[in-house]
Design an enzyme around this catalytic site. Structure first.
Site, PDB file in Angstrom:
ATOM      1  N   THR A  91       1.636  10.433   3.521  1.00 31.23           N
ATOM      2  CA  THR A  91       0.645  11.231   2.801  1.00 31.23           C
ATOM      3  C   THR A  91      -0.757  11.131   3.402  1.00 31.23           C
ATOM      4  O   THR A  91      -1.640  11.883   3.000  1.00 31.23           O
ATOM      5  CB  THR A  91       0.541  10.775   1.326  1.00 31.23           C
ATOM      6  OG1 THR A  91       0.575   9.358   1.319  1.00 31.23           O
ATOM      7  CG2 THR A  91       1.662  11.324   0.488  1.00 31.23           C
ATOM      8  N   ASP A  98       0.878  -1.151   0.000  1.00 37.65           N
ATOM      9  CA  ASP A  98       0.000   0.000   0.000  1.00 37.65           C
ATOM     10  C   ASP A  98       0.935   1.226   0.000  1.00 37.65           C
ATOM     11  O   ASP A  98       2.121   1.099   0.337  1.00 37.65           O
ATOM     12  CB  ASP A  98      -0.832  -0.065   1.294  1.00 37.65           C
ATOM     13  CG  ASP A  98      -1.701   1.134   1.487  1.00 37.65           C
ATOM     14  OD1 ASP A  98      -2.458   1.455   0.569  1.00 37.65           O
ATOM     15  OD2 ASP A  98      -1.615   1.761   2.563  1.00 37.65           O
ATOM     16  N   LEU A  99       0.443   2.376  -0.381  1.00 37.91           N
ATOM     17  CA  LEU A  99       1.324   3.559  -0.426  1.00 37.91           C
ATOM     18  C   LEU A  99       1.064   4.523   0.736  1.00 37.91           C
ATOM     19  O   LEU A  99       1.905   4.696   1.620  1.00 37.91           O
ATOM     20  CB  LEU A  99       1.138   4.282  -1.764  1.00 37.91           C
ATOM     21  CG  LEU A  99       1.942   5.576  -1.928  1.00 37.91           C
ATOM     22  CD1 LEU A  99       3.437   5.296  -1.938  1.00 37.91           C
ATOM     23  CD2 LEU A  99       1.549   6.288  -3.231  1.00 37.91           C
ATOM     24  N   LYS A 153     -10.907  -1.575  -2.055  1.00 38.65           N
ATOM     25  CA  LYS A 153     -10.671  -2.310  -0.816  1.00 38.65           C
ATOM     26  C   LYS A 153     -11.918  -2.128   0.047  1.00 38.65           C
ATOM     27  O   LYS A 153     -12.486  -1.035   0.021  1.00 38.65           O
ATOM     28  CB  LYS A 153      -9.446  -1.720  -0.085  1.00 38.65           C
ATOM     29  CG  LYS A 153      -8.149  -1.796  -0.901  1.00 38.65           C
ATOM     30  CD  LYS A 153      -7.023  -0.978  -0.235  1.00 38.65           C
ATOM     31  CE  LYS A 153      -5.771  -0.967  -1.107  1.00 38.65           C
ATOM     32  NZ  LYS A 153      -4.676  -0.149  -0.581  1.00 38.65           N
ATOM     33  N   LYS A 192      -9.193   5.858   5.463  1.00 40.07           N
ATOM     34  CA  LYS A 192      -7.906   5.328   5.006  1.00 40.07           C
ATOM     35  C   LYS A 192      -8.100   4.168   4.042  1.00 40.07           C
ATOM     36  O   LYS A 192      -8.834   3.230   4.337  1.00 40.07           O
ATOM     37  CB  LYS A 192      -7.069   4.855   6.194  1.00 40.07           C
ATOM     38  CG  LYS A 192      -6.476   5.982   6.978  1.00 40.07           C
ATOM     39  CD  LYS A 192      -5.579   5.445   8.082  1.00 40.07           C
ATOM     40  CE  LYS A 192      -5.111   6.576   8.968  1.00 40.07           C
ATOM     41  NZ  LYS A 192      -4.523   6.081  10.213  1.00 40.07           N
ATOM     42  N   GLU A 211      -0.110  -3.088   4.800  1.00 42.54           N
ATOM     43  CA  GLU A 211      -1.234  -2.139   4.880  1.00 42.54           C
ATOM     44  C   GLU A 211      -1.295  -1.362   6.188  1.00 42.54           C
ATOM     45  O   GLU A 211      -0.884  -1.858   7.239  1.00 42.54           O
ATOM     46  CB  GLU A 211      -2.550  -2.926   4.791  1.00 42.54           C
ATOM     47  CG  GLU A 211      -3.093  -3.095   3.412  1.00 42.54           C
ATOM     48  CD  GLU A 211      -3.663  -1.807   2.798  1.00 42.54           C
ATOM     49  OE1 GLU A 211      -3.825  -0.807   3.537  1.00 42.54           O
ATOM     50  OE2 GLU A 211      -3.938  -1.799   1.601  1.00 42.54           O
ATOM     51  N   ASP A 212      -1.878  -0.169   6.120  1.00 40.80           N
ATOM     52  CA  ASP A 212      -2.143   0.602   7.346  1.00 40.80           C
ATOM     53  C   ASP A 212      -3.642   0.794   7.579  1.00 40.80           C
ATOM     54  O   ASP A 212      -4.034   1.465   8.533  1.00 40.80           O
ATOM     55  CB  ASP A 212      -1.497   2.000   7.267  1.00 40.80           C
ATOM     56  CG  ASP A 212      -2.204   2.885   6.270  1.00 40.80           C
ATOM     57  OD1 ASP A 212      -2.533   2.396   5.163  1.00 40.80           O
ATOM     58  OD2 ASP A 212      -2.454   4.061   6.584  1.00 40.80           O
ATOM     59  N   SER A 240      -1.904   0.371  -4.315  1.00 43.36           N
ATOM     60  CA  SER A 240      -2.518   1.550  -3.706  1.00 43.36           C
ATOM     61  C   SER A 240      -3.821   1.897  -4.401  1.00 43.36           C
ATOM     62  O   SER A 240      -3.907   1.808  -5.623  1.00 43.36           O
ATOM     63  CB  SER A 240      -1.555   2.739  -3.814  1.00 43.36           C
ATOM     64  OG  SER A 240      -2.222   3.936  -3.474  1.00 43.36           O
ATOM     65  N   ALA A 241      -4.795   2.320  -3.606  1.00 47.76           N
ATOM     66  CA  ALA A 241      -6.071   2.771  -4.185  1.00 47.76           C
ATOM     67  C   ALA A 241      -5.931   4.144  -4.830  1.00 47.76           C
ATOM     68  O   ALA A 241      -6.835   4.614  -5.505  1.00 47.76           O
ATOM     69  CB  ALA A 241      -7.130   2.831  -3.090  1.00 47.76           C
TER      70      ALA A 241
HETATM   71  P1  B16 Z   1      -6.653   9.285  -4.673  1.00 49.61           P
HETATM   72  P2  B16 Z   1      -3.650   3.721  -0.254  1.00 49.61           P
HETATM   73  C1  B16 Z   1      -5.585   5.494  -0.630  1.00 49.61           C
HETATM   74  O1  B16 Z   1      -4.272   5.099  -0.828  1.00 49.61           O
HETATM   75  C2  B16 Z   1      -5.658   6.458   0.549  1.00 49.61           C
HETATM   76  O2  B16 Z   1      -5.393   5.774   1.758  1.00 49.61           O
HETATM   77  C3  B16 Z   1      -7.032   7.048   0.619  1.00 49.61           C
HETATM   78  O3  B16 Z   1      -7.088   7.981   1.671  1.00 49.61           O
HETATM   79  C4  B16 Z   1      -7.383   7.717  -0.709  1.00 49.61           C
HETATM   80  O4  B16 Z   1      -8.702   8.241  -0.693  1.00 49.61           O
HETATM   81  C5  B16 Z   1      -7.256   6.685  -1.836  1.00 49.61           C
HETATM   82  O5  B16 Z   1      -5.948   6.163  -1.837  1.00 49.61           O
HETATM   83  C6  B16 Z   1      -7.556   7.275  -3.193  1.00 49.61           C
HETATM   84  O6  B16 Z   1      -6.559   8.216  -3.486  1.00 49.61           O
HETATM   85  O7  B16 Z   1      -7.760  10.227  -4.347  1.00 49.61           O
HETATM   86  O8  B16 Z   1      -5.280   9.911  -4.626  1.00 49.61           O
HETATM   87  O9  B16 Z   1      -6.891   8.515  -5.952  1.00 49.61           O
HETATM   88  O10 B16 Z   1      -3.697   3.842   1.235  1.00 49.61           O
HETATM   89  O11 B16 Z   1      -4.497   2.610  -0.842  1.00 49.61           O
HETATM   90  O12 B16 Z   1      -2.239   3.769  -0.806  1.00 49.61           O
HETATM   91 MG    MG Z   2      -2.919   3.196   3.176  1.00 50.95          MG
END
Ligand code: B16
Ligand code: MG
Length: 220
Positions: free
Chosen positions: A20, A12-13, A150, A48, A174-175, A119-120
């Site tokens: 971030t 995950d990022l 997720k 998150k 993951e966090d 990462s999402a």
């Molecule tokens: P974006 P991860 C997620 O990243 C974030 O934790 C989450 O807060 C955010 O809404 C989501 O990515 C979408 O991000 O708006 O930049 O496309 O934790 O899966 O790395």
């Molecule tokens: Mg995360």
């Protein structure tokens, strides 16, 4: 769950590699104020790992505002959040890789493990560039191509595919609770960072504690 079977790691990022999560939180808080939803720690944790639109839906729902906006208006609000977020992350530098994570990536790479990003965030290629760590990853799952966010396992199954590995050969890091649930549902080894997480196979309080030896110790 056996350590010797592991051949790759899916990361995950936000909140795992990059500091971030605070910027996502800051940008969403402005939106919560705008739509009239009270900002609480519970809401912040619940956001998150969630996709951008799912995050907005959760913010609207927790203030009982879910029926007050058209789809077009929701898209405009999500764009506003992302514009704010992109302004905030411009100040990221290689120093914003979370403690211990650059060493971990280096160690895994040098020991021949496959590495992918799960990462999402649609902004992750940009963030990896700011942090100067793009080259560690052989692939990045494109969240725009996914049907479900997720806690659906899809993103972690895709990460295994990118690395050409079976799910049981992959550990996900993951966090977020939705992220740990996604890894578990994918049949991969879940590594959770944060005291608030449930059901992770391997648990750490913070990123500085995550080393290959410590993962091995918890899995044996
Ligand atoms: P974006 P991860 C997620 O990243 C974030 O934790 C989450 O807060 C955010 O809404 C989501 O990515 C979408 O991000 O708006 O930049 O496309 O934790 O899966 O790395
Ligand atoms: Mg995360």
């Amino acid at each position: 769950m056996s350590f010797s079977e592991l051949k790759g790691f899916a990361f995950d990022l936000d909140g795992v590699i990059a500091d971030t999560a605070r910027f996502h939180g800051q940008a969403w808080r402005q939106i919560a104020d705008k739509v009239g939803t009270e900002w609480t720690d519970e809401l912040a944790d619940g956001l998150k790992g969630m996709s951008r639109m799912d995050s907005l839906e959760l913010i609207l729902k927790s203030g009982n505002h879910e029926n007050e906006y058209t789809q077009e208006e929701k898209e405009a609000i999500a764009k506003e959040k992302n514009d704010n977020y992109l302004t905030l992350v411009q100040e990221l530098t290689p120093d914003d890789v979370l403690p211990g994570m650059r060493n971990l990536l280096e160690e895994l790479k040098s020991k021949g493990y496959h590495l992918a990003l799960a990462s999402a965030s649609k902004n992750s290629p940009k963030i990896l560039k700011y942090l100067e760590i793009s080259d560690y990853f052989e692939g990045i799952v494109d969240p725009a191509q996914l049907t479900h966010g997720k806690p659906d396992p899809e993103i972690y199954l895709e990460a295994a595919k990118i690395m050409n590995l079976a799910p049981e050969q992959v550990a996900g890091v993951e966090d977020a609770q939705v992220g740990v649930d996604a890894i578990n549902r994918a049949g991969e080894v879940s590594i959770g960072i944060g005291d608030y997480l449930k059901d992770a196979d391997v648990k750490f309080a913070n990123t500085a504690e995550v080393t290959l030896d410590a993962i091995k110790e918890q899995l044996s």
